[in-house]
Design a protein around this motif. Structure first.
Motif, PDB file in Angstrom:
ATOM      1  N   MET A   1       8.058 -16.607   0.096  1.00 38.01           N
ATOM      2  CA  MET A   1       6.733 -16.288  -0.397  1.00 38.01           C
ATOM      3  C   MET A   1       6.722 -14.845  -0.894  1.00 38.01           C
ATOM      4  SD  MET A   1       3.744 -17.503  -0.690  1.00 38.01           S
ATOM      5  CE  MET A   1       2.028 -17.373  -0.490  1.00 38.01           C
ATOM      6  N   SER A   2       6.169 -14.615  -2.070  1.00 35.96           N
ATOM      7  CA  SER A   2       6.105 -13.288  -2.665  1.00 35.96           C
ATOM      8  C   SER A   2       4.668 -12.775  -2.614  1.00 35.96           C
ATOM      9  CB  SER A   2       6.591 -13.362  -4.114  1.00 35.96           C
ATOM     10  OG  SER A   2       6.687 -12.081  -4.657  1.00 35.96           O
ATOM     11  N   TYR A   3       4.518 -11.479  -2.365  1.00 34.15           N
ATOM     12  CA  TYR A   3       3.211 -10.847  -2.249  1.00 34.15           C
ATOM     13  C   TYR A   3       3.139  -9.707  -3.268  1.00 34.15           C
ATOM     14  CZ  TYR A   3       3.889 -13.301   2.111  1.00 34.15           C
ATOM     15  OH  TYR A   3       4.190 -14.253   3.044  1.00 34.15           O
ATOM     16  N   ILE A   4       1.962  -9.478  -3.819  1.00 34.58           N
ATOM     17  CA  ILE A   4       1.802  -8.468  -4.865  1.00 34.58           C
ATOM     18  C   ILE A   4       0.811  -7.408  -4.404  1.00 34.58           C
ATOM     19  CG2 ILE A   4       1.030  -8.059  -7.239  1.00 34.58           C
ATOM     20  CD1 ILE A   4       1.995 -10.929  -7.864  1.00 34.58           C
ATOM     21  N   PHE A   5       1.159  -6.137  -4.679  1.00 35.27           N
ATOM     22  CA  PHE A   5       0.247  -5.033  -4.392  1.00 35.27           C
ATOM     23  C   PHE A   5       0.492  -3.890  -5.360  1.00 35.27           C
ATOM     24  CE2 PHE A   5       3.995  -3.859  -1.949  1.00 35.27           C
ATOM     25  CZ  PHE A   5       4.038  -2.471  -1.990  1.00 35.27           C
ATOM     26  N   GLU A   6      -0.476  -2.982  -5.425  1.00 36.26           N
ATOM     27  CA  GLU A   6      -0.351  -1.748  -6.185  1.00 36.26           C
ATOM     28  C   GLU A   6      -0.519  -0.588  -5.227  1.00 36.26           C
ATOM     29  OE1 GLU A   6      -3.263  -1.511  -9.309  1.00 36.26           O
ATOM     30  OE2 GLU A   6      -2.045  -2.687 -10.690  1.00 36.26           O
ATOM     31  N   ASP A   7       0.208   0.493  -5.482  1.00 37.94           N
ATOM     32  CA  ASP A   7       0.041   1.703  -4.679  1.00 37.94           C
ATOM     33  C   ASP A   7       0.503   2.891  -5.511  1.00 37.94           C
ATOM     34  OD1 ASP A   7      -0.676   3.117  -2.319  1.00 37.94           O
ATOM     35  OD2 ASP A   7       1.428   3.201  -1.696  1.00 37.94           O
ATOM     36  N   ARG A   8      -0.027   4.041  -5.167  1.00 37.71           N
ATOM     37  CA  ARG A   8       0.403   5.282  -5.812  1.00 37.71           C
ATOM     38  C   ARG A   8       1.665   5.780  -5.123  1.00 37.71           C
ATOM     39  NH1 ARG A   8      -2.917   8.194  -9.226  1.00 37.71           N
ATOM     40  NH2 ARG A   8      -4.904   7.187  -9.553  1.00 37.71           N
ATOM     41  N   LEU A   9       2.625   6.204  -5.914  1.00 34.13           N
ATOM     42  CA  LEU A   9       3.885   6.722  -5.401  1.00 34.13           C
ATOM     43  C   LEU A   9       3.629   8.035  -4.673  1.00 34.13           C
ATOM     44  CD1 LEU A   9       6.923   6.000  -5.438  1.00 34.13           C
ATOM     45  CD2 LEU A   9       7.128   7.401  -7.487  1.00 34.13           C
ATOM     46  N   LYS A  10       4.117   8.103  -3.422  1.00 37.06           N
ATOM     47  CA  LYS A  10       3.975   9.289  -2.582  1.00 37.06           C
ATOM     48  C   LYS A  10       5.367   9.816  -2.264  1.00 37.06           C
ATOM     49  CE  LYS A  10       1.445   6.502   0.102  1.00 37.06           C
ATOM     50  NZ  LYS A  10       1.096   5.456  -0.820  1.00 37.06           N
ATOM     51  N   ILE A  11       5.425  10.951  -1.583  1.00 40.18           N
ATOM     52  CA  ILE A  11       6.730  11.510  -1.223  1.00 40.18           C
ATOM     53  C   ILE A  11       6.663  12.078   0.190  1.00 40.18           C
ATOM     54  CG2 ILE A  11       6.311  13.820  -2.176  1.00 40.18           C
ATOM     55  CD1 ILE A  11       9.279  13.602  -3.290  1.00 40.18           C
ATOM     56  N   ILE A  12       7.748  11.875   0.937  1.00 40.70           N
ATOM     57  CA  ILE A  12       7.896  12.503   2.249  1.00 40.70           C
ATOM     58  C   ILE A  12       9.269  13.168   2.220  1.00 40.70           C
ATOM     59  CG2 ILE A  12       8.747  10.391   3.361  1.00 40.70           C
ATOM     60  CD1 ILE A  12       7.294  11.398   5.922  1.00 40.70           C
TER      61      ILE A  12
END
Length: 161
Positions: A1-12
């Motif tokens: 099963m595949s799931y889709i999302f959007e997010d802003r690229l962050k950095i640590i």
């Protein structure tokens, strides 16, 4: 099963990452039948295929984005990414190159150290040698790996096994 999302690229530190929404994390935990340790995933990032590992770091599950997955990712912090993600049940273990196996059999002390390493550390050494192309480079790096396992020199960017 595949799931889709959007997010802003962050950095640590120096590592770009995305945060996977909790409902999708829970679904991946269910699909993988685990909720701890690294979890192999696959899918598409901005339409391009990838294979990656979800890891928990500093109390948060992170989807690290490397430059193979997203060109110039450290320069793209703040950019919104579209991700499809699914548990990847396919084994990623790489067979030990025969030359390394022979060398470890010939030097039992190095073999003993190798066997005490975590699976991921063993695979790091195996993967490094397995990706080499020339016979000379393979032989040279097998010698370096054995020396490293005996406590001398550096290998795969490490001071100690």
């Amino acid at each position: 099963m595949s799931y889709i999302f959007e997010d802003r690229l962050k950095i640590i530190g120096v590592n770009p990452y995305l945060s996977v929404p909790n409902d999708i994390l829970q679904a991946i935990f269910s699909d993988s039948q685990k909720s701890s340790g690294p979890i192999q995933v696959k899918g598409e990032l901005n339409g391009l295929p990838y294979k990656q590992t979800l890891v928990k770091y500093a109390g948060e599950w992170r989807f690290y984005v490397n430059t193979t997955m997203l060109k110039k990712s450290p320069e793209r912090i703040g950019e919104t990414c579209l991700v499809s993600v699914a548990f990847d049940p396919e084994s990623r273990l790489i067979e030990m190159p025969e030359g390394l196996r022979v060398a470890l059999n010939q030097v039992p002390e190095a073999s003993q150290v190798f066997e005490t390493l975590s699976t991921s550390r063993q695979q790091e050494i195996i993967r490094y040698i397995a990706k080499l192309k020339s016979k000379a480079a393979i032989e040279r790096n097998i010698e370096r790996a054995v020396t490293f396992l005996l406590g001398n020199g550096r290998f795969v960017g490490r001071e100690k096994p």
